[in-house]
Design a protein around this motif. Structure first.
Motif: not given
Length: 215
Positions: A155-179
């Protein structure tokens, strides 16, 4: 109960591994305000009970079941984590109902920038994907996000800049696992439907019934 609106990102300071469990010590600031022993804090979407407190960190036990079903088992000292305190009764409900009980993990298979937004493609098992619906809500590492599209294997999600800045999503890379925690409502509806069918032999809850009653 949580909302999926991350308050801050913390840093894993210590990991004490037991035979089948672990104790995490996480450096934080904002979520420590008014927090007491026994309170709940969501760590990457997982509801953990505070068992120790200091001026700059808190500790929490992680049970065997949680390690098996989540990405907490791959955390290391220095790993950033999303943090959210349990929702106060007089607080704003900015995201959606998040219990902090993850359904399992997914894997980031593609990250693509689209103007200011960033698209994440996340693969998951059929057991999880059956509860994910287009334009519905999903919690990814505790972050309340809207599902943009759903396919048989991802599935796909679209993330706005504010969420990127305030969470660890900006650290994620291809192959990383998420809860991943899917929307509670779908699971409860399915459970009630199956229970009704088993008890009555044939469920009276049909698509026509739901449509007629405004669902």
């Amino acid at each position: 109960m949580f909302t999926g609106i991350i308050e801050e990102t913390g840093i894993v300071e210590k990991i004490h591994l037991g035979k089948a469990s672990a104790v995490l010590t996480i450096g934080a600031k904002r979520v420590l305000e008014q927090t007491k022993i026994g309170d709940s804090i969501s760590v990457n979407g997982i509801c953990l009970t505070v068992t120790g407190l200091s001026l700059k960190s808190f500790s929490a036990d992680v049970m065997h079941e949680t390690l098996n079903r989540s990405s907490l088992s791959v955390l290391q000292c220095g790993s950033p984590v999303n943090l959210e305190r349990a929702m106060p009764a007089d607080g704003r409900f900015g995201g959606h109902i998040v219990s902090g009980h993850v359904d399992g993990i997914g894997k980031i298979t593609k990250i693509c920038r689209d103007d200011t937004a960033v698209w994440y493609t996340i693969s998951a098992s059929p057991v999880i994907l059956k509860y994910i619906v287009e334009k519905g809500s999903v919690a990814i590492d505790g972050i309340s996000l809207t599902v943009a599209n759903v396919f048989p294997e991802y599935f796909l999600v679209s993330v706005i800049p504010h969420t990127m800045e305030k969470t660890i999503l900006k650290e994620k890379r291809n192959g990383d696992v998420v809860n991943i925690e899917t929307d509670l409502l779908g699971k409860y509806v399915e459970k009630l439907y199956c229970s009704s069918a088993a008890f009555h032999g044939e469920s009276k809850i049909t698509k026509e019934f739901l449509t007629k009653n405004g669902f």
